[in-house]
Design an enzyme around this catalytic site. Sequence first.
Site, PDB file in Angstrom:
ATOM      1  N   ARG A  52       0.834  -1.221   0.000  1.00  0.00           N
ATOM      2  CA  ARG A  52       0.000   0.000   0.000  1.00  0.00           C
ATOM      3  C   ARG A  52       0.860   1.259   0.000  1.00  0.00           C
ATOM      4  O   ARG A  52       0.355   2.371   0.007  1.00  0.00           O
ATOM      5  CB  ARG A  52      -0.898   0.012   1.237  1.00  0.00           C
ATOM      6  CG  ARG A  52      -2.269  -0.566   1.025  1.00  0.00           C
ATOM      7  CD  ARG A  52      -2.229  -2.008   0.598  1.00  0.00           C
ATOM      8  NE  ARG A  52      -3.570  -2.511   0.313  1.00  0.00           N
ATOM      9  CZ  ARG A  52      -3.894  -3.786   0.388  1.00  0.00           C
ATOM     10  NH1 ARG A  52      -3.005  -4.688   0.697  1.00  0.00           N
ATOM     11  NH2 ARG A  52      -5.126  -4.173   0.096  1.00  0.00           N
ATOM     12  N   SER A  53       2.196   1.089   0.011  1.00  0.00           N
ATOM     13  CA  SER A  53       3.064   2.263   0.091  1.00  0.00           C
ATOM     14  C   SER A  53       2.889   3.218  -1.096  1.00  0.00           C
ATOM     15  O   SER A  53       2.857   4.436  -0.901  1.00  0.00           O
ATOM     16  CB  SER A  53       4.524   1.829   0.216  1.00  0.00           C
ATOM     17  OG  SER A  53       4.711   1.176   1.450  1.00  0.00           O
TER      18      SER A  53
ATOM     19  N   ARG B 276       5.499 -17.869  21.298  1.00  0.00           N
ATOM     20  CA  ARG B 276       5.235 -19.319  21.201  1.00  0.00           C
ATOM     21  C   ARG B 276       6.541 -20.109  21.293  1.00  0.00           C
ATOM     22  O   ARG B 276       6.640 -21.055  22.059  1.00  0.00           O
ATOM     23  CB  ARG B 276       4.521 -19.592  19.872  1.00  0.00           C
ATOM     24  CG  ARG B 276       4.298 -21.042  19.604  1.00  0.00           C
ATOM     25  CD  ARG B 276       3.647 -21.232  18.262  1.00  0.00           C
ATOM     26  NE  ARG B 276       4.471 -20.743  17.154  1.00  0.00           N
ATOM     27  CZ  ARG B 276       4.165 -20.898  15.877  1.00  0.00           C
ATOM     28  NH1 ARG B 276       3.045 -21.500  15.553  1.00  0.00           N
ATOM     29  NH2 ARG B 276       4.958 -20.432  14.935  1.00  0.00           N
TER      30      ARG B 276
ATOM     31  N   LYS C   7      15.091  -7.323   3.250  1.00  0.00           N
ATOM     32  CA  LYS C   7      15.480  -6.508   4.411  1.00  0.00           C
ATOM     33  C   LYS C   7      16.910  -6.785   4.875  1.00  0.00           C
ATOM     34  O   LYS C   7      17.608  -5.870   5.294  1.00  0.00           O
ATOM     35  CB  LYS C   7      14.482  -6.702   5.545  1.00  0.00           C
ATOM     36  CG  LYS C   7      13.124  -6.091   5.217  1.00  0.00           C
ATOM     37  CD  LYS C   7      12.205  -6.073   6.406  1.00  0.00           C
ATOM     38  CE  LYS C   7      10.954  -5.271   6.069  1.00  0.00           C
ATOM     39  NZ  LYS C   7      10.137  -5.004   7.245  1.00  0.00           N
TER      40      LYS C   7
ATOM     41  N   ASP D 157       9.683   1.100  11.807  1.00  0.00           N
ATOM     42  CA  ASP D 157       8.507   0.438  12.393  1.00  0.00           C
ATOM     43  C   ASP D 157       8.300   0.782  13.872  1.00  0.00           C
ATOM     44  O   ASP D 157       7.174   1.030  14.313  1.00  0.00           O
ATOM     45  CB  ASP D 157       8.636  -1.091  12.267  1.00  0.00           C
ATOM     46  CG  ASP D 157       8.208  -1.587  10.893  1.00  0.00           C
ATOM     47  OD1 ASP D 157       7.506  -0.854  10.184  1.00  0.00           O
ATOM     48  OD2 ASP D 157       8.589  -2.715  10.539  1.00  0.00           O
TER      49      ASP D 157
ATOM     50  N   GLY E  57      -3.683  -1.596  13.796  1.00  0.00           N
ATOM     51  CA  GLY E  57      -2.368  -1.553  13.167  1.00  0.00           C
ATOM     52  C   GLY E  57      -2.219  -0.603  11.995  1.00  0.00           C
ATOM     53  O   GLY E  57      -1.101  -0.362  11.528  1.00  0.00           O
TER      54      GLY E  57
ATOM     55  N   ALA F  24       9.025  -7.405  13.770  1.00  0.00           N
ATOM     56  CA  ALA F  24       8.257  -6.246  14.229  1.00  0.00           C
ATOM     57  C   ALA F  24       8.388  -6.080  15.740  1.00  0.00           C
ATOM     58  O   ALA F  24       8.513  -4.963  16.255  1.00  0.00           O
ATOM     59  CB  ALA F  24       6.796  -6.409  13.835  1.00  0.00           C
TER      60      ALA F  24
ATOM     61  N   ALA G 262       7.986 -12.408  18.937  1.00  0.00           N
ATOM     62  CA  ALA G 262       9.408 -12.065  19.042  1.00  0.00           C
ATOM     63  C   ALA G 262      10.045 -12.018  17.654  1.00  0.00           C
ATOM     64  O   ALA G 262      11.219 -12.314  17.495  1.00  0.00           O
ATOM     65  CB  ALA G 262      10.119 -13.084  19.933  1.00  0.00           C
TER      66      ALA G 262
HETATM   67  N1  LIG Z   1       1.114  -2.346  11.195  1.00  0.00           N
HETATM   68  C1  LIG Z   1       2.316  -2.369  10.643  1.00  0.00           C
HETATM   69  O1  LIG Z   1       2.820  -1.350  10.152  1.00  0.00           O
HETATM   70  C2  LIG Z   1       3.111  -3.658  10.647  1.00  0.00           C
HETATM   71  C3  LIG Z   1       4.511  -3.609  10.492  1.00  0.00           C
HETATM   72  C4  LIG Z   1       5.241  -4.819  10.521  1.00  0.00           C
HETATM   73  C5  LIG Z   1       4.564  -6.041  10.688  1.00  0.00           C
HETATM   74  N2  LIG Z   1       3.202  -6.032  10.817  1.00  0.00           N
HETATM   75  C6  LIG Z   1       2.480  -7.307  11.028  1.00  0.00           C
HETATM   76  O2  LIG Z   1       3.017  -7.929  12.186  1.00  0.00           O
HETATM   77  C7  LIG Z   1       2.976  -9.349  12.073  1.00  0.00           C
HETATM   78  C8  LIG Z   1       4.348  -9.933  12.401  1.00  0.00           C
HETATM   79  O3  LIG Z   1       5.315  -9.446  11.483  1.00  0.00           O
HETATM   80  P1  LIG Z   1       6.875  -9.835  11.640  1.00  0.00           P
HETATM   81  O4  LIG Z   1       7.568  -9.181  10.514  1.00  0.00           O
HETATM   82  O5  LIG Z   1       7.347  -9.585  13.029  1.00  0.00           O
HETATM   83  O6  LIG Z   1       6.812 -11.428  11.372  1.00  0.00           O
HETATM   84  P2  LIG Z   1       7.829 -12.573  11.841  1.00  0.00           P
HETATM   85  O7  LIG Z   1       9.203 -12.022  12.041  1.00  0.00           O
HETATM   86  O8  LIG Z   1       7.636 -13.690  10.856  1.00  0.00           O
HETATM   87  O9  LIG Z   1       7.264 -13.046  13.279  1.00  0.00           O
HETATM   88  C9  LIG Z   1       6.034 -13.718  13.367  1.00  0.00           C
HETATM   89  C10 LIG Z   1       5.630 -13.865  14.847  1.00  0.00           C
HETATM   90  O10 LIG Z   1       4.323 -14.465  14.891  1.00  0.00           O
HETATM   91  C11 LIG Z   1       4.402 -15.624  15.738  1.00  0.00           C
HETATM   92  N3  LIG Z   1       3.443 -16.645  15.285  1.00  0.00           N
HETATM   93  C12 LIG Z   1       3.223 -17.047  14.013  1.00  0.00           C
HETATM   94  N4  LIG Z   1       2.281 -18.026  13.993  1.00  0.00           N
HETATM   95  C13 LIG Z   1       1.917 -18.218  15.289  1.00  0.00           C
HETATM   96  C14 LIG Z   1       0.981 -19.090  15.918  1.00  0.00           C
HETATM   97  N5  LIG Z   1       0.226 -19.962  15.213  1.00  0.00           N
HETATM   98  N6  LIG Z   1       0.832 -19.017  17.267  1.00  0.00           N
HETATM   99  C15 LIG Z   1       1.577 -18.133  17.993  1.00  0.00           C
HETATM  100  N7  LIG Z   1       2.490 -17.294  17.452  1.00  0.00           N
HETATM  101  C16 LIG Z   1       2.644 -17.345  16.104  1.00  0.00           C
HETATM  102  C17 LIG Z   1       5.823 -16.095  15.610  1.00  0.00           C
HETATM  103  O11 LIG Z   1       6.127 -16.945  16.716  1.00  0.00           O
HETATM  104  P3  LIG Z   1       7.268 -18.087  16.584  1.00  0.00           P
HETATM  105  O12 LIG Z   1       8.584 -17.402  16.817  1.00  0.00           O
HETATM  106  O13 LIG Z   1       6.907 -19.064  17.635  1.00  0.00           O
HETATM  107  O14 LIG Z   1       7.163 -18.643  15.177  1.00  0.00           O
HETATM  108  C18 LIG Z   1       6.575 -14.759  15.642  1.00  0.00           C
HETATM  109  O15 LIG Z   1       6.678 -14.259  16.974  1.00  0.00           O
HETATM  110  C19 LIG Z   1       2.477  -9.626  10.651  1.00  0.00           C
HETATM  111  O16 LIG Z   1       1.086  -9.883  10.715  1.00  0.00           O
HETATM  112  C20 LIG Z   1       2.728  -8.325   9.915  1.00  0.00           C
HETATM  113  O17 LIG Z   1       1.810  -8.112   8.845  1.00  0.00           O
HETATM  114  C21 LIG Z   1       2.465  -4.875  10.814  1.00  0.00           C
END
Ligand SMILES: NC(=O)c1ccc[n+]([C@@H]2O[C@H](COP(=O)([O-])OP(=O)(O)OC[C@H]3O[C@@H](n4cnc5c(N)ncnc54)[C@H](OP(=O)(O)O)[C@@H]3O)[C@@H](O)[C@H]2O)c1
Length: 284
Positions: free
Chosen positions: A25-26, A160, A75, A112, A248, A140, A137
């Site tokens: 969406r950027s 988790r 990234k 972020d 968000g 983000a 963890a």
């Molecule tokens: N609003 C914004 O501007 C913005 C910016 C960045 C990201 N986001 C959103 O934030 C979310 C995370 O992004 P990220 O980049 O940090 O992703 P990431 O590095 O892949 O991390 C994913 C996280 O979700 C957890 N997870 C995934 N499936 C799970 C489950 N079934 N049960 C419990 N925990 C689970 C993972 O836990 P494990 O370590 O146990 O796998 C990990 O902590 C995404 O939905 C992304 O779209 C939003």
Amino acid sequence: MSARPTLTGRTMLAGVIGWPVAHSRSPLLHNFWLARHGIDGAYVPLPVRPGQFETAVRGLQAAGFRGANVTIPHKEAAFAIADTLHRSALRSGSVNTLVFAADGRIEAHSTDGDGFVANLEAHGIDVARGPVLLLGAGGAARAIAASLLDRGVPVAVANRTRGRAEALAGMLDGITVMDWARWEDSLPAYAALVNTTSLGMHGGPDDLFAPSLARAPDGMAVCDIVYVPRMTPLLRAARARGLPTVDGLGMLLHQARLGFREWFGVDPVVDAELQALLDADLAG
Ligand SMILES: NC(=O)c1ccc[n+]([C@@H]2O[C@H](COP(=O)([O-])OP(=O)(O)OC[C@H]3O[C@@H](n4cnc5c(N)ncnc54)[C@H](OP(=O)(O)O)[C@@H]3O)[C@@H](O)[C@H]2O)c1
């Protein structure tokens, strides 16, 4: 307002590098700001295959681009190519914004964490009022934890996969690790709860994420950084408990401001008109 800028021979250029990039969406939001401010600029999607990142960045620099946002899967490559890693990038261990300096250097930021905090402040929530519990963890979470810790806010992380939370605590001083099975019981100790996992995301691991906020203290702010849907299961549970909520979408908009300011020279505002534009696009 038209989101289409008028292009001239002096048009300033920036874009978003990703693969795929069509979902981003950027372009919508940066071109909205360009049109609003009458800036002779354009922001374009830049689909760049894995392995082609450096070639693409050098080409963009040679073509006079001001910089770019960087998204999955580039990234790490963005972190590696930077000549100057700003504190935000070093603390979060990632880069989502590149600024091409006139002397050829590449400056790198992670926006972020500060975007998250700016969005909370825009909702009238004082992050400094107490400890924050982060669920997740991943990338983000690290950016958000770094920004909170930089403001003196104590942070606990429940994930988790506990080892990943412990690794995060090893990278940033001031993080407490909370057992994933215990986070709902631990809520009385926190002023805010933030979901940084993909739980609750449309098409994510569990659309029906059903957290219990029975033990949340009155007034605890509940935030979700998932923005599709905007009203996530966690936020719905918080509303049912009468707790203040922050979705968000605002983080997504606020994190974009630094790049726009660096590339186009104007500090843009996140307001209801922009939110409505993104809302309609996400719903469509
Ligand atoms: N609003 C914004 O501007 C913005 C910016 C960045 C990201 N986001 C959103 O934030 C979310 C995370 O992004 P990220 O980049 O940090 O992703 P990431 O590095 O892949 O991390 C994913 C996280 O979700 C957890 N997870 C995934 N499936 C799970 C489950 N079934 N049960 C419990 N925990 C689970 C993972 O836990 P494990 O370590 O146990 O796998 C990990 O902590 C995404 O939905 C992304 O779209 C939003």
